[in-house]
Design a protein around this motif. Structure first.
Motif, PDB file in Angstrom:
ATOM      1  N   ILE A  11      -6.263 -11.686   8.411  1.00  0.00           N
ATOM      2  CA  ILE A  11      -5.765 -12.469   7.273  1.00  0.00           C
ATOM      3  C   ILE A  11      -6.512 -12.091   6.000  1.00  0.00           C
ATOM      4  CG2 ILE A  11      -5.692 -14.807   6.291  1.00  0.00           C
ATOM      5  CD1 ILE A  11      -4.935 -15.812   9.112  1.00  0.00           C
ATOM      6  N   LEU A  12      -7.842 -11.948   6.097  1.00  0.00           N
ATOM      7  CA  LEU A  12      -8.631 -11.618   4.907  1.00  0.00           C
ATOM      8  C   LEU A  12      -8.278 -10.219   4.395  1.00  0.00           C
ATOM      9  CD1 LEU A  12     -12.112 -13.163   5.844  1.00  0.00           C
ATOM     10  CD2 LEU A  12     -10.299 -14.134   4.383  1.00  0.00           C
ATOM     11  N   LYS A  13      -7.950  -9.309   5.331  1.00  0.00           N
ATOM     12  CA  LYS A  13      -7.569  -7.949   4.931  1.00  0.00           C
ATOM     13  C   LYS A  13      -6.195  -7.963   4.261  1.00  0.00           C
ATOM     14  CE  LYS A  13      -6.818  -3.342   6.827  1.00  0.00           C
ATOM     15  NZ  LYS A  13      -5.778  -2.993   7.788  1.00  0.00           N
ATOM     16  N   GLN A  14      -5.246  -8.664   4.895  1.00  0.00           N
ATOM     17  CA  GLN A  14      -3.887  -8.723   4.351  1.00  0.00           C
ATOM     18  C   GLN A  14      -3.869  -9.403   2.981  1.00  0.00           C
ATOM     19  OE1 GLN A  14      -1.333  -7.213   5.164  1.00  0.00           O
ATOM     20  NE2 GLN A  14       0.408  -8.278   4.242  1.00  0.00           N
ATOM     21  N   ALA A  15      -4.769 -10.387   2.797  1.00  0.00           N
ATOM     22  CA  ALA A  15      -4.828 -11.096   1.511  1.00  0.00           C
ATOM     23  C   ALA A  15      -5.171 -10.138   0.376  1.00  0.00           C
ATOM     24  CB  ALA A  15      -5.869 -12.209   1.595  1.00  0.00           C
ATOM     25  N   LYS A  16      -5.968  -9.141   0.678  1.00  0.00           N
ATOM     26  CA  LYS A  16      -6.404  -8.193  -0.355  1.00  0.00           C
ATOM     27  C   LYS A  16      -5.415  -7.061  -0.546  1.00  0.00           C
ATOM     28  CE  LYS A  16     -11.435  -8.694   0.115  1.00  0.00           C
ATOM     29  NZ  LYS A  16     -12.070  -8.327   1.388  1.00  0.00           N
ATOM     30  N   LEU A  34      -0.282  -5.389  -4.367  1.00  0.00           N
ATOM     31  CA  LEU A  34       1.097  -5.796  -4.597  1.00  0.00           C
ATOM     32  C   LEU A  34       2.096  -4.713  -4.220  1.00  0.00           C
ATOM     33  CD1 LEU A  34       1.913  -8.473  -5.797  1.00  0.00           C
ATOM     34  CD2 LEU A  34       2.087  -7.381  -8.025  1.00  0.00           C
ATOM     35  N   ARG A  35       1.756  -3.456  -4.496  1.00  0.00           N
ATOM     36  CA  ARG A  35       2.745  -2.384  -4.303  1.00  0.00           C
ATOM     37  C   ARG A  35       3.117  -2.233  -2.827  1.00  0.00           C
ATOM     38  NH1 ARG A  35      -1.933   0.391  -5.425  1.00  0.00           N
ATOM     39  NH2 ARG A  35      -2.722   1.606  -3.672  1.00  0.00           N
ATOM     40  N   ASP A  36       2.210  -2.598  -1.895  1.00  0.00           N
ATOM     41  CA  ASP A  36       2.543  -2.489  -0.475  1.00  0.00           C
ATOM     42  C   ASP A  36       3.644  -3.464  -0.097  1.00  0.00           C
ATOM     43  OD1 ASP A  36       0.606  -0.650  -0.451  1.00  0.00           O
ATOM     44  OD2 ASP A  36      -0.714  -1.648   0.987  1.00  0.00           O
TER      45      ASP A  36
END
Ligand SMILES: [Zn+2]
Length: 308
Positions: free
Chosen positions: A111-116, A119-121
């Motif tokens: 979750i912490l990785k996905q939060a960072k 935007l372009r992904d």
């Protein structure tokens, strides 16, 4: 019959400019039905796979959840927002995310990785719509683009009932809705028939040789036709898509059903098959009554009196 003067298309599901580079959103901005709020919601749905980040549940109401709780100094930036089902959202409440997920370290890291994730992904999900937009540009018509977030925001303001037609009506810049068409034209891809000229048996060997030509008595299956039958049980005028036979006995699929065994002599062309079937559908039938965005003095016009 349906002249197209301009095209309004949902090019992206959310507008990245509205989320401008991590600008913190005011709490009220995404909670009280603003355009920015709708863009954020669409962005979060794409980024978090339309599921609760904590338990993975899909197809349930999802709340916007602050990964680091606001009461503990978590920010309103989109990078601190995720989606949580109502039970998870309520259980987590003001608990620090590290404590809430202390038994699930792998999920916490994910979750912490996905939060960072930049935007372009998340914007990559929009590529198909870009291809559609380019194809529409090639028509030479004026093409206006908007985001899916704006469509939903428009809907929330007009309170229109849910239907595909009315979704289309709400794409783009919209001040208000005064009326919508009572009948809509439905174009359905039907294909151009089969290319195989044999019918295989159950072992896959060619069994029946089909006619070399798809054209019979000047007609092809899928053509839009009108039959005027002077007498008999099927007397009357029937319009629709035709199914042809070399015998000259045709079937016509009309709005009301299929009329079989029509002699080709009674049949006239309306339009040759172009790979699409055209029918009309009553829009008003599916709703009790339109909901008006703004009714001026004298009240709104009657439904269907003019296209919105
Ligand atoms: Zn959950």
């Amino acid at each position: 019959w349906a002249p197209v003067a301009a095209v309004h298309v949902e090019k992206v599901s959310f507008d990245t400019h509205a989320l401008s580079a991590g600008r913190p959103l005011e709490g009220a901005e995404y909670q009280q039905g603003t355009l920015a709020g709708y863009e954020v919601r669409e962005y979060l749905l794409a980024k978090w796979g339309r599921a609760c980040a904590y338990c993975g549940k899909q197809d349930v109401p999802l709340n916007i959840d602050h990964i680091h709780p606001r009461s503990r100094g978590g920010s309103d930036r989109v990078s601190n927002l995720t989606l949580a089902c109502i039970p998870c959202n309520q259980t987590k409440n003001a608990t620090p995310v590290q404590e809430f997920l202390k038994d699930k370290p792998a999920l916490l890291a994910e979750i912490l990785k996905q939060a960072k994730a930049p935007l372009r992904d998340a914007a990559a999900v929009n590529t198909t719509r870009w291809a559609l937009w380019q194809a529409l540009q090639a028509t030479g018509l004026p093409v206006h683009t908007a985001s899916g977030g704006r469509t939903k925001w428009n809907r929330s303001r007009t309170g229109a009932p849910k239907s595909h037609t009315l979704d289309a009506l709400h794409v783009g810049h919209l001040e208000s809705v005064t009326a919508w068409p009572s009948t809509v034209l439905v174009a359905k891809a039907t294909g151009r028939g089969t290319y195989t000229r044999t019918t295989p048996d159950r072992y896959g060997f060619p069994r029946l040789v089909r006619p070399r030509s798809k054209l019979h008595h000047g007609f092809q299956t899928g053509d839009l036709v009108r039959a005027n039958i002077p007498a008999g049980k099927k007397a009357g005028i029937h319009a629709g898509r035709v199914l042809v036979r070399s015998s000259g006995s045709f079937d016509i699929t009309t709005r009301h059903g299929r009329i079989t065994g029509i002699n080709h002599r009674h049949v006239r062309h309306l339009q040759r098959a172009d790979g699409y079937g055209y029918t009309t559908r009553k829009e008003a039938d599916r709703h009790d009554r339109p909901v008006w965005a703004r009714s001026g003095p004298g009240g709104p016009p009657a439904p269907g009196s003019s296209p919105a």
